[in-house]
Each structure stands twice: as structure tokens, then as C-alpha cells.
Design a protein around this motif. Sequence first.
Motif, mmCIF file in Angstrom:
data_model
loop_
_atom_site.group_PDB
_atom_site.id
_atom_site.type_symbol
_atom_site.label_atom_id
_atom_site.label_comp_id
_atom_site.label_asym_id
_atom_site.label_seq_id
_atom_site.Cartn_x
_atom_site.Cartn_y
_atom_site.Cartn_z
ATOM 1 N N ILE A 192 -42.504 36.309 -53.447
ATOM 2 C CA ILE A 192 -42.296 35.009 -52.822
ATOM 3 C C ILE A 192 -40.880 34.541 -53.103
ATOM 4 C CG2 ILE A 192 -43.181 32.662 -52.681
ATOM 5 C CD1 ILE A 192 -45.630 34.079 -54.379
ATOM 6 N N ALA A 193 -40.166 34.219 -52.040
ATOM 7 C CA ALA A 193 -38.815 33.694 -52.225
ATOM 8 C C ALA A 193 -38.918 32.308 -52.855
ATOM 9 C CB ALA A 193 -38.097 33.605 -50.896
ATOM 10 N N PRO A 194 -38.141 32.051 -53.908
ATOM 11 C CA PRO A 194 -38.250 30.752 -54.571
ATOM 12 C C PRO A 194 -37.856 29.625 -53.623
ATOM 13 C CG PRO A 194 -36.417 32.038 -55.453
ATOM 14 C CD PRO A 194 -37.154 32.923 -54.519
ATOM 15 N N GLU A 195 -38.770 28.658 -53.475
ATOM 16 C CA GLU A 195 -38.504 27.564 -52.538
ATOM 17 C C GLU A 195 -37.666 26.468 -53.169
ATOM 18 O OE1 GLU A 195 -42.257 26.333 -50.976
ATOM 19 O OE2 GLU A 195 -42.467 28.212 -49.874
ATOM 20 N N THR A 196 -38.015 26.158 -54.398
ATOM 21 C CA THR A 196 -37.228 25.136 -55.070
ATOM 22 C C THR A 196 -36.628 25.741 -56.334
ATOM 23 O OG1 THR A 196 -39.234 24.461 -56.183
ATOM 24 C CG2 THR A 196 -38.573 23.162 -54.279
ATOM 25 N N ARG A 197 -35.490 25.228 -56.663
ATOM 26 C CA ARG A 197 -34.856 25.701 -57.881
ATOM 27 C C ARG A 197 -35.493 24.979 -59.065
ATOM 28 N NH1 ARG A 197 -29.529 27.745 -59.263
ATOM 29 N NH2 ARG A 197 -29.050 26.924 -61.318
ATOM 30 N N PRO A 198 -35.901 25.715 -60.083
ATOM 31 C CA PRO A 198 -36.487 25.037 -61.243
ATOM 32 C C PRO A 198 -35.454 24.155 -61.940
ATOM 33 C CG PRO A 198 -36.212 27.385 -61.654
ATOM 34 C CD PRO A 198 -35.876 27.163 -60.235
ATOM 35 N N ASP A 199 -35.950 23.213 -62.732
ATOM 36 C CA ASP A 199 -35.051 22.273 -63.404
ATOM 37 C C ASP A 199 -34.035 22.994 -64.275
ATOM 38 O OD1 ASP A 199 -36.295 20.208 -62.222
ATOM 39 O OD2 ASP A 199 -37.704 19.851 -63.866
ATOM 40 N N TYR A 200 -34.514 24.040 -64.894
ATOM 41 C CA TYR A 200 -33.602 24.797 -65.741
ATOM 42 C C TYR A 200 -34.019 26.257 -65.692
ATOM 43 C CZ TYR A 200 -30.154 25.449 -69.396
ATOM 44 O OH TYR A 200 -29.032 25.828 -70.084
ATOM 45 N N GLN A 201 -33.086 27.137 -65.419
ATOM 46 C CA GLN A 201 -33.459 28.548 -65.380
ATOM 47 C C GLN A 201 -32.457 29.422 -66.128
ATOM 48 O OE1 GLN A 201 -33.757 29.926 -61.372
ATOM 49 N NE2 GLN A 201 -31.590 29.789 -60.946
ATOM 50 N N ILE A 202 -32.989 30.497 -66.654
ATOM 51 C CA ILE A 202 -32.170 31.470 -67.358
ATOM 52 C C ILE A 202 -32.301 32.770 -66.583
ATOM 53 C CG2 ILE A 202 -31.840 32.715 -69.529
ATOM 54 C CD1 ILE A 202 -33.328 30.499 -70.960
ATOM 55 N N ILE A 203 -31.199 33.312 -66.126
ATOM 56 C CA ILE A 203 -31.272 34.567 -65.375
ATOM 57 C C ILE A 203 -30.805 35.702 -66.278
ATOM 58 C CG2 ILE A 203 -30.452 35.828 -63.363
ATOM 59 C CD1 ILE A 203 -30.225 33.177 -61.911
ATOM 60 N N LEU A 204 -31.692 36.661 -66.515
ATOM 61 C CA LEU A 204 -31.386 37.781 -67.388
ATOM 62 C C LEU A 204 -31.330 39.063 -66.559
ATOM 63 C CD1 LEU A 204 -33.964 36.884 -70.167
ATOM 64 C CD2 LEU A 204 -31.533 36.367 -70.195
ATOM 65 N N ASN A 205 -30.208 39.753 -66.624
ATOM 66 C CA ASN A 205 -30.063 41.019 -65.904
ATOM 67 C C ASN A 205 -30.223 42.153 -66.898
ATOM 68 O OD1 ASN A 205 -29.014 40.061 -63.148
ATOM 69 N ND2 ASN A 205 -27.694 38.997 -64.594
ATOM 70 N N LEU A 206 -31.231 42.974 -66.671
ATOM 71 C CA LEU A 206 -31.528 44.046 -67.618
ATOM 72 C C LEU A 206 -31.182 45.402 -66.999
ATOM 73 C CD1 LEU A 206 -32.860 44.877 -70.321
ATOM 74 C CD2 LEU A 206 -35.039 44.853 -69.136
ATOM 75 N N ARG A 207 -30.433 46.187 -67.753
ATOM 76 C CA ARG A 207 -30.034 47.514 -67.271
ATOM 77 C C ARG A 207 -30.858 48.599 -67.959
ATOM 78 N NH1 ARG A 207 -25.331 46.469 -64.539
ATOM 79 N NH2 ARG A 207 -24.563 44.430 -65.158
ATOM 80 N N PRO A 208 -30.866 49.804 -67.361
ATOM 81 C CA PRO A 208 -31.681 50.875 -67.950
ATOM 82 C C PRO A 208 -31.295 51.225 -69.386
ATOM 83 C CG PRO A 208 -31.017 51.453 -65.736
ATOM 84 C CD PRO A 208 -30.311 50.194 -66.060
#
Lengths: 149, 183
Positions: A55-71
Motif C-alpha cells: 500500500i502506497a503511504p497516503e499520509t506522512r506519519p508525524d515522525y518517521q525514521i527511514i533505514l536503508n539496509l544493505r546486504p
Amino acid sequence: MRFNKKNQSNEVLEGDLTPMIDMVFQLIAFFMLLINFSEVDRAEDLMLPVSTLAIAPETRPDYQIILNLRPDGTVTFAGQEVEKIDFMNVIFRQEIDFARREGVTNPSDIAVVIRSHRDTATGLVQKLISKCQESELENFSLRVKDTPY
Amino acid sequence: MLLETSEPEEIKLNMTAMIDIVFQLLVFFVMTFKIVAMEGDFNIKMPLAAADGQSIDDLLPDLIQVSLEADAAGNLASISVDNGGGAQAIEGPFFGTVEKDGTAEVVPNDQAFASLTEYVERQLAGETNPDEPVETEVEFDIAYGVKYLYTVKAIESVSGRKLPDGSVKKLISKIKFRDRSGG
């Protein structure tokens, strides 16, 4: 031979620029609206797994942490590379603190977006999740690509 | 009093400077423009398990456990499902290769995951009690080495099914992981 002086006027020839300016402004408006400045959050070289049901996020959460994980187990967070998942605690503490200052007092309300490479071992993803849980972060989103390209 | 009677002259603005700037802006936006692929999320709410030692299986009767095992290369070797009545294996093959840009790329095999979806659908159909709806939960027990793409595919398979008309039939929304790191 006589020159016709009438035709040699010194007037500057000016085309009507109005339609061109209209178009150029339209183009600028188009690109301005579509420009994406949030690229620091996403590591573009990361190949996400593909899923059509996400599901494409419809609303942006109040606070988000985006973590990019590599192999190889490195985590990229806000453009900053963290060598080991074990070191993430410091970052989580800091982020929870920032969130509190922005009015998100409960760590469970912070959305943790995990963008993991498709070839990453699931164990590493689970390790990252349990590290988050240690910091009372429990709201996870596993991010995937919507359609293959 | 004498009024100056001059002919109305057309006022001409010098547009050169503005056009210069506007083109600069346009070039900047065109250069920095990047089409990004659409991304979606699987939302999972997963608090740390309570440390009272009580098994979750005792609390929730409607729990389906899905185990994924890996081969040496990190590809999926087996899927087994268990709804409390004994483990049941899902038939493979679980992955295949497709040619993409001249290189072979490993992709999950849709057929095996479709049977996982069917299994979940059967479970849901058998347990639906309109008087007392119990939300079935899926617990994933995934080996460390399984590549993330299979995990996502498995989550996708239990969370819903895409119908031929393009709409999505939702199956299970409560998903959690069993932590294998502790042994």
C-alpha cells in the motif's frame, strides 16, 4: 543606384515574447512541484523487492525514521552510514529525543521505514527490527517497489 | 496653463534579464528532475514480546506459522505451514531465473507462493465464525539466510490476493516474526 532609406530604419525587431514566457513559467511550475528533495532519505542504488500488493503511504506519519539496509549489514540513515546494526541504538535514542521535541512523545508512534535490498539476509532485517524494539520502536513499514522496471 | 500634449508612447519593458533568469531556473529544475519509482509499504506493528514466558501460541488459537528455510545461496529451499495441527510442506520450486538486461536474475516462483495464498484462504474460510470473529495471525519463522525478496513475497502471499479484475482481496493483516537470533 539609389537606396531606399525608408526600409533602413533603426528600430529593433522584437517578437512577441508573451506565449514563450507563458510556456516557460508553466514548465518551471511543473518541475518545481515535482521536484523531490527527500532523496537524502533514500539510497537510490538500493534494489528493493517488488510487490504489487503493498500500500502506497497516503499520509506522512508525524515522525518517521527511514533505514536503508544493505546486504553487507550496513545501514544508511539520513545520508549517514552506520557500519553495524549494533550501533543503531545511539541513533534511535537521538531520534526518539528529536521526536519528543516535535511532539511525538511515545516512541511507538514513530514510524520506522525499512528499505532493505532484495538480496539482504532476512536475519539482518530481523536483527534491525529487534534493535528497534529494544528502543521501544514498534511501528514498522517494510518498503517495497510497487512495479518492476 | 499649458498642457504638454505628447503622443501616447508604447511602454516597452526590457525582458532580457527576466528571460535569462527564468531559463536558468528551468535548466536547474530539468537537470535535477528525477522520476522515482512508486514505493509501497507493508505495515507491521510488532511490539517486543512480553517477557512473562507465556507462549503466544496458547493465547491465540488462530495462528498460522509459516517457516521458510534457505539453501546455501540464500534462495528459498522450503516453505512449511502449521496451523497447530502439524506442519505441512508447500511444494516447490520456489524460485526461478529470468533474463534481465543480459543477466539472469533470480525471482520467486509465483506458483509456490500462490499455493501459500490458497492455504491461507482455506484456513480463513474454515474458521470464519460470524458470531465471534477471531482475527487470524501469521507468524513467520524465517531462517537467517533467506533473501529478503522471498520474505516480502511470503508476506505478500499471506496478506492478500490480487483478483483478475485488479482489485485486492485482503487476507491477513496481523503479521509478526519469530526471532531466531536468540536460538
